[in-house]
Write a protein that holds these residues in place. Structure first.
Motif, PDB file in Angstrom:
ATOM      1  N   ALA A   1       1.022  -1.326   0.098  1.00 54.39           N
ATOM      2  CA  ALA A   1      -0.084  -0.043  -0.003  1.00 54.39           C
ATOM      3  C   ALA A   1       0.859   1.234  -0.064  1.00 54.39           C
ATOM      4  O   ALA A   1       2.010   1.377   0.524  1.00 54.39           O
ATOM      5  N   PRO A   2       0.257   2.296  -0.632  1.00 53.63           N
ATOM      6  CA  PRO A   2       1.341   3.455  -0.605  1.00 53.63           C
ATOM      7  C   PRO A   2       1.405   3.953   0.735  1.00 53.63           C
ATOM      8  O   PRO A   2       0.388   4.016   1.565  1.00 53.63           O
ATOM      9  N   ALA A   3       2.774   4.588   1.203  1.00 52.16           N
ATOM     10  CA  ALA A   3       2.563   4.953   2.526  1.00 52.16           C
ATOM     11  C   ALA A   3       1.913   6.241   2.803  1.00 52.16           C
ATOM     12  O   ALA A   3       1.930   7.418   1.759  1.00 52.16           O
ATOM     13  N   PRO A   4       1.396   6.732   3.735  1.00 54.92           N
ATOM     14  CA  PRO A   4       0.687   7.847   3.981  1.00 54.92           C
ATOM     15  C   PRO A   4       1.589   8.915   4.301  1.00 54.92           C
ATOM     16  O   PRO A   4       2.670   8.930   4.721  1.00 54.92           O
ATOM     17  N   LYS A   5       1.187  10.371   3.862  1.00 53.33           N
ATOM     18  CA  LYS A   5       1.889  11.468   4.101  1.00 53.33           C
ATOM     19  C   LYS A   5       1.488  11.609   5.644  1.00 53.33           C
ATOM     20  O   LYS A   5       0.433  11.930   6.252  1.00 53.33           O
ATOM     21  N   VAL A   6       2.634  12.146   6.458  1.00 49.30           N
ATOM     22  CA  VAL A   6       2.767  12.376   7.786  1.00 49.30           C
ATOM     23  C   VAL A   6       3.366  13.869   8.109  1.00 49.30           C
ATOM     24  O   VAL A   6       4.307  13.931   7.559  1.00 49.30           O
ATOM     25  N   MET A   7       2.628  14.767   9.001  1.00 54.92           N
ATOM     26  CA  MET A   7       3.064  16.101   9.337  1.00 54.92           C
ATOM     27  C   MET A   7       3.438  16.043  10.759  1.00 54.92           C
ATOM     28  O   MET A   7       2.219  15.774  11.487  1.00 54.92           O
ATOM     29  N   LEU A   8       4.443  16.364  11.157  1.00 52.78           N
ATOM     30  CA  LEU A   8       4.749  16.382  12.462  1.00 52.78           C
ATOM     31  C   LEU A   8       5.001  17.991  13.047  1.00 52.78           C
ATOM     32  O   LEU A   8       5.435  18.701  12.199  1.00 52.78           O
ATOM     33  N   ILE A   9       3.825  18.065  13.743  1.00 51.71           N
ATOM     34  CA  ILE A   9       3.645  19.605  14.053  1.00 51.71           C
ATOM     35  C   ILE A   9       4.239  19.864  15.556  1.00 51.71           C
ATOM     36  O   ILE A   9       4.047  19.396  16.623  1.00 51.71           O
ATOM     37  N   ALA A  10       5.163  20.767  15.547  1.00 44.21           N
ATOM     38  CA  ALA A  10       5.827  21.309  16.818  1.00 44.21           C
ATOM     39  C   ALA A  10       4.970  22.236  17.491  1.00 44.21           C
ATOM     40  O   ALA A  10       4.421  23.025  16.957  1.00 44.21           O
ATOM     41  N   PRO A  11       4.532  21.946  18.730  1.00 49.74           N
ATOM     42  CA  PRO A  11       3.641  22.742  19.165  1.00 49.74           C
ATOM     43  C   PRO A  11       3.992  24.172  19.639  1.00 49.74           C
ATOM     44  O   PRO A  11       5.204  24.454  19.611  1.00 49.74           O
ATOM     45  N   ALA A  12       3.229  25.099  19.746  1.00 51.78           N
ATOM     46  CA  ALA A  12       3.492  26.600  20.114  1.00 51.78           C
ATOM     47  C   ALA A  12       4.175  26.542  21.419  1.00 51.78           C
ATOM     48  O   ALA A  12       3.668  25.623  22.241  1.00 51.78           O
ATOM     49  N   ARG A  13       4.966  27.704  21.705  1.00 46.34           N
ATOM     50  CA  ARG A  13       5.669  27.664  23.217  1.00 46.34           C
ATOM     51  C   ARG A  13       4.695  28.162  24.063  1.00 46.34           C
ATOM     52  O   ARG A  13       3.567  28.752  23.687  1.00 46.34           O
ATOM     53  N   LEU A  14       4.848  27.889  25.252  1.00 47.85           N
ATOM     54  CA  LEU A  14       3.947  28.524  26.264  1.00 47.85           C
ATOM     55  C   LEU A  14       4.397  30.094  26.362  1.00 47.85           C
ATOM     56  O   LEU A  14       5.340  30.419  26.103  1.00 47.85           O
ATOM     57  N   GLY A  15       3.598  31.005  26.725  1.00 46.71           N
ATOM     58  CA  GLY A  15       3.799  32.256  26.881  1.00 46.71           C
ATOM     59  C   GLY A  15       4.684  32.511  27.989  1.00 46.71           C
ATOM     60  O   GLY A  15       4.840  31.747  28.911  1.00 46.71           O
ATOM     61  N   ASP A  16       4.979  33.891  28.051  1.00 44.65           N
ATOM     62  CA  ASP A  16       6.122  34.269  29.037  1.00 44.65           C
ATOM     63  C   ASP A  16       5.545  33.974  30.332  1.00 44.65           C
ATOM     64  O   ASP A  16       6.485  33.812  31.433  1.00 44.65           O
ATOM     65  N   LYS A  17       4.278  34.296  30.692  1.00 39.62           N
ATOM     66  CA  LYS A  17       3.697  34.182  31.798  1.00 39.62           C
ATOM     67  C   LYS A  17       3.934  32.649  32.703  1.00 39.62           C
ATOM     68  O   LYS A  17       4.060  32.853  33.836  1.00 39.62           O
ATOM     69  N   ALA A  18       3.944  31.726  31.906  1.00 39.11           N
ATOM     70  CA  ALA A  18       4.452  30.343  32.278  1.00 39.11           C
ATOM     71  C   ALA A  18       5.719  30.412  33.207  1.00 39.11           C
ATOM     72  O   ALA A  18       5.963  29.330  33.863  1.00 39.11           O
ATOM     73  N   ARG A  19       6.670  31.318  32.922  1.00 33.60           N
ATOM     74  CA  ARG A  19       8.153  31.398  33.868  1.00 33.60           C
ATOM     75  C   ARG A  19       7.586  32.127  35.057  1.00 33.60           C
ATOM     76  O   ARG A  19       8.853  32.240  35.715  1.00 33.60           O
ATOM     77  N   LEU A  20       6.689  32.789  35.499  1.00 34.33           N
ATOM     78  CA  LEU A  20       6.380  33.569  36.521  1.00 34.33           C
ATOM     79  C   LEU A  20       5.805  33.003  37.502  1.00 34.33           C
ATOM     80  O   LEU A  20       4.612  32.303  37.663  1.00 34.33           O
ATOM     81  N   GLU A  21       6.605  32.584  38.741  1.00 30.93           N
ATOM     82  CA  GLU A  21       5.951  32.179  39.840  1.00 30.93           C
ATOM     83  C   GLU A  21       4.624  32.695  40.472  1.00 30.93           C
ATOM     84  O   GLU A  21       3.945  32.001  41.092  1.00 30.93           O
TER      85      GLU A  21
ATOM     86  N   GLU B   1       2.376  23.700  37.923  1.00 29.76           N
ATOM     87  CA  GLU B   1       1.881  22.709  37.018  1.00 29.76           C
ATOM     88  C   GLU B   1       2.891  22.524  35.371  1.00 29.76           C
ATOM     89  O   GLU B   1       3.234  21.705  34.963  1.00 29.76           O
ATOM     90  N   TRP B   2       3.599  23.858  35.370  1.00 28.75           N
ATOM     91  CA  TRP B   2       4.209  24.019  34.102  1.00 28.75           C
ATOM     92  C   TRP B   2       5.562  24.304  34.193  1.00 28.75           C
ATOM     93  O   TRP B   2       6.222  24.865  33.309  1.00 28.75           O
ATOM     94  N   ILE B   3       6.272  24.075  35.371  1.00 32.48           N
ATOM     95  CA  ILE B   3       7.667  24.294  35.575  1.00 32.48           C
ATOM     96  C   ILE B   3       8.501  23.598  34.437  1.00 32.48           C
ATOM     97  O   ILE B   3       8.473  22.393  34.241  1.00 32.48           O
ATOM     98  N   GLY B   4       9.612  24.385  33.915  1.00 36.06           N
ATOM     99  CA  GLY B   4      10.369  23.863  32.842  1.00 36.06           C
ATOM    100  C   GLY B   4       9.588  23.898  31.454  1.00 36.06           C
ATOM    101  O   GLY B   4      10.021  23.438  30.522  1.00 36.06           O
ATOM    102  N   GLY B   5       8.262  24.222  31.303  1.00 34.92           N
ATOM    103  CA  GLY B   5       7.457  23.829  30.171  1.00 34.92           C
ATOM    104  C   GLY B   5       7.790  24.737  29.058  1.00 34.92           C
ATOM    105  O   GLY B   5       7.913  24.568  27.837  1.00 34.92           O
ATOM    106  N   PHE B   6       8.110  25.914  29.508  1.00 38.98           N
ATOM    107  CA  PHE B   6       8.464  27.065  28.759  1.00 38.98           C
ATOM    108  C   PHE B   6       9.916  26.804  27.880  1.00 38.98           C
ATOM    109  O   PHE B   6       9.871  26.646  26.684  1.00 38.98           O
ATOM    110  N   ASP B   7      10.799  26.246  28.579  1.00 35.29           N
ATOM    111  CA  ASP B   7      12.073  25.882  28.149  1.00 35.29           C
ATOM    112  C   ASP B   7      12.160  24.720  27.183  1.00 35.29           C
ATOM    113  O   ASP B   7      12.621  24.402  26.090  1.00 35.29           O
TER     114      ASP B   7
END
Length: 102
Positions: free
Chosen positions: A9-29, A36-42
């Protein structure tokens, strides 16, 4: 889909999508969900380059890469969600990425 064995069977086409970063507020204590999101921004900031390199190493003409950061960013009010306008912008971006390969 081809008839016969699985690999015929023909191989399907696949697109890997990198998710958008978290906003700057995610780094603010002081952000209520900071714990919940420690380290998530980086981590999300580094992910597009890592994923793009993995896709390039595959050297497979049926595997594609898109970086959501080229179109999307989180709301200034909430670092993990998008507002309606951003959903529209991301949809337009993804259509531009997908249309040439389908």
């Amino acid at each position: 889909v081809g008839v016969g064995k699985w690999r015929e069977a023909p191989a399907p086409k696949v697109m890997l999508i990198a998710p958008a970063r978290l906003g700057d507020k995610a780094r603010l204590e002081k952000w209520p969900r900071y714990a919940e999101w420690i380290g998530g921004f980086d981590k999300l900031s580094a992910l597009p380059e890592i994923l793009e390199q993995k896709v390039a190493k595959l050297a497979d003409e049926n595997v594609f890469f898109a970086d959501a950061n080229q179109a999307a960013s989180s709301s200034h009010l909430d670092p993990i969600h998008w507002q309606a306008e951003m959903h529209h912008k991301m949809g337009t971006f993804m259509a531009q990425q997908v249309m040439p390969i389908i």
